[in-house]
Design a protein around this motif. Sequence first.
Motif, PDB file in Angstrom:
ATOM      1  N   ARG B  55      14.120  19.695  40.679  1.00 47.85           N
ATOM      2  CA  ARG B  55      14.037  18.456  41.469  1.00 47.85           C
ATOM      3  C   ARG B  55      14.717  17.310  40.728  1.00 47.85           C
ATOM      4  NH1 ARG B  55       8.005  19.782  43.127  1.00 47.85           N
ATOM      5  NH2 ARG B  55       8.385  20.761  45.138  1.00 47.85           N
ATOM      6  N   LEU B  56      14.481  17.232  39.441  1.00 48.34           N
ATOM      7  CA  LEU B  56      15.130  16.180  38.638  1.00 48.34           C
ATOM      8  C   LEU B  56      16.647  16.348  38.694  1.00 48.34           C
ATOM      9  CD1 LEU B  56      14.806  13.854  36.512  1.00 48.34           C
ATOM     10  CD2 LEU B  56      14.919  15.627  34.772  1.00 48.34           C
ATOM     11  N   ARG B  57      17.079  17.583  38.517  1.00 51.30           N
ATOM     12  CA  ARG B  57      18.520  17.869  38.497  1.00 51.30           C
ATOM     13  C   ARG B  57      19.191  17.485  39.815  1.00 51.30           C
ATOM     14  NH1 ARG B  57      20.634  23.907  39.449  1.00 51.30           N
ATOM     15  NH2 ARG B  57      22.709  23.316  40.179  1.00 51.30           N
ATOM     16  N   TYR B  58      18.585  17.800  40.946  1.00 48.68           N
ATOM     17  CA  TYR B  58      19.207  17.519  42.239  1.00 48.68           C
ATOM     18  C   TYR B  58      19.390  16.014  42.451  1.00 48.68           C
ATOM     19  CZ  TYR B  58      18.962  22.364  43.920  1.00 48.68           C
ATOM     20  OH  TYR B  58      19.142  23.720  44.078  1.00 48.68           O
ATOM     21  N   VAL B  59      18.424  15.214  42.002  1.00 49.38           N
ATOM     22  CA  VAL B  59      18.579  13.763  42.142  1.00 49.38           C
ATOM     23  C   VAL B  59      19.651  13.259  41.181  1.00 49.38           C
ATOM     24  CG1 VAL B  59      17.395  11.547  42.223  1.00 49.38           C
ATOM     25  CG2 VAL B  59      16.114  13.616  42.674  1.00 49.38           C
ATOM     26  N   LEU B  60      19.639  13.766  39.966  1.00 50.16           N
ATOM     27  CA  LEU B  60      20.653  13.350  38.987  1.00 50.16           C
ATOM     28  C   LEU B  60      22.061  13.704  39.447  1.00 50.16           C
ATOM     29  CD1 LEU B  60      18.909  14.253  35.610  1.00 50.16           C
ATOM     30  CD2 LEU B  60      19.686  11.980  36.283  1.00 50.16           C
ATOM     31  N   ARG B  77      21.434  18.883  30.891  1.00 52.12           N
ATOM     32  CA  ARG B  77      20.225  19.362  30.206  1.00 52.12           C
ATOM     33  C   ARG B  77      19.226  19.950  31.205  1.00 52.12           C
ATOM     34  NH1 ARG B  77      23.368  18.541  26.660  1.00 52.12           N
ATOM     35  NH2 ARG B  77      23.119  17.101  24.889  1.00 52.12           N
ATOM     36  N   ALA B  78      19.065  19.237  32.327  1.00 58.39           N
ATOM     37  CA  ALA B  78      18.113  19.706  33.346  1.00 58.39           C
ATOM     38  C   ALA B  78      18.570  21.037  33.938  1.00 58.39           C
ATOM     39  CB  ALA B  78      17.962  18.658  34.452  1.00 58.39           C
ATOM     40  N   ARG B  79      19.879  21.161  34.148  1.00 56.58           N
ATOM     41  CA  ARG B  79      20.412  22.407  34.714  1.00 56.58           C
ATOM     42  C   ARG B  79      20.185  23.567  33.747  1.00 56.58           C
ATOM     43  NH1 ARG B  79      26.004  21.461  35.186  1.00 56.58           N
ATOM     44  NH2 ARG B  79      25.431  20.004  36.806  1.00 56.58           N
ATOM     45  N   ALA B  80      20.438  23.326  32.459  1.00 54.00           N
ATOM     46  CA  ALA B  80      20.269  24.381  31.453  1.00 54.00           C
ATOM     47  C   ALA B  80      18.799  24.793  31.333  1.00 54.00           C
ATOM     48  CB  ALA B  80      20.799  23.907  30.100  1.00 54.00           C
ATOM     49  N   LEU B  81      17.924  23.788  31.362  1.00 49.99           N
ATOM     50  CA  LEU B  81      16.481  24.071  31.265  1.00 49.99           C
ATOM     51  C   LEU B  81      16.021  24.900  32.469  1.00 49.99           C
ATOM     52  CD1 LEU B  81      14.160  23.223  29.320  1.00 49.99           C
ATOM     53  CD2 LEU B  81      13.574  21.492  31.007  1.00 49.99           C
ATOM     54  N   GLN B  82      16.481  24.494  33.644  1.00 48.19           N
ATOM     55  CA  GLN B  82      16.125  25.221  34.871  1.00 48.19           C
ATOM     56  C   GLN B  82      16.615  26.662  34.787  1.00 48.19           C
ATOM     57  OE1 GLN B  82      18.009  23.717  38.452  1.00 48.19           O
ATOM     58  NE2 GLN B  82      17.428  25.568  39.558  1.00 48.19           N
ATOM     59  N   GLY B  83      17.832  26.834  34.287  1.00 48.93           N
ATOM     60  CA  GLY B  83      18.412  28.175  34.169  1.00 48.93           C
ATOM     61  C   GLY B  83      17.594  29.077  33.257  1.00 48.93           C
TER      62      GLY B  83
END
Lengths: 162, 159
Positions: B55-60, B77-83
């Motif tokens: 959710r954070l990544r999509y807004v960013l 960072r958010a994308r990598a964490l989600q992955g």
Amino acid sequence: MARALEVAGLSGGEPFRLAAARVVAVRGEEVFAHADGVLDVDDVERVHDMRVATRRLRAALEIFAPCFPRSLHREVLRDVKRLADALGERRDPDVQIQALERFAAEATAGAEVRPAVETLTAQLRDEQARGNATLAAALEEARRTHLRGRLHALNQAAGVPA
Amino acid sequence: MKARKVKGLDPEMPLADAAERILQVRLDELCGFAPRALDPAQGAAQHDMRIAAKRLRYVLELTAPFLGAYAATATKRARALQGLLGDVHDCDVLLSRVRAAGVRPGLVALEEHVVARRAELFERFVERWRELEREGFRDRLERALVEREAPLPSCPSPG
């Protein structure tokens, strides 16, 4: 995985509701652009791309929710979620089959895991087929209920000042 | 995991101001899952943290271009964490299936293999989170939320 289309001209100073209309318009069209050939079980990337596009559309609808008429937004979001769920039902077996194939191929796994991998893969192929039927029904429902048109109506409503 | 409602959003407010409010809530949600999600046994917390990162990544992805410079870094960072959390989740899903399959040739070996893989991925996630903490991810993103991209200087009119 297909990258998200850029929403041209988005700026920090523009009203939230105008950004809402533009983002949801682009994200909505991305979903339908990926629908072609999505039921082809020999090309698993199509379903993956459509699923990612649907997730982005759903995220956009949630982010910009205050900008849309509540009742129409609720219905559209519900139907986008249903489509997303159907795509997940079709896609999840693909992910697990790929994971099993990776495990089987890794040198440390050994021949001993192969019978288990084959058994589970066969189960997953059955689920894949059932998921495909569910997705076909969901796509037909989206077409029958004019989901694309309702998204457009939502954007039109957001574009009009209060 | 239901997303926390963001208060004070107005359709007429500037997009950057709306983004600041939304991102603060999403960032709080993400960070709220630590330290629980750092316990390997807390699969539900890891799952929820993955959703929060998404959710954070999509807004960013939409709004980073007109916030402070660190917002673009935070997107990665958010994308990598989600992955990473997604890979852990895939192991959990596969383990459930393996354990439900009963007694069959090769299943014990497969389960051991998936358990080991999960442990390795989880270690990577914990290390990644620690790196984010050392990097000052939360503070830096919070500062970026209140910065605004400077408008380009306008060209002087001819004559």
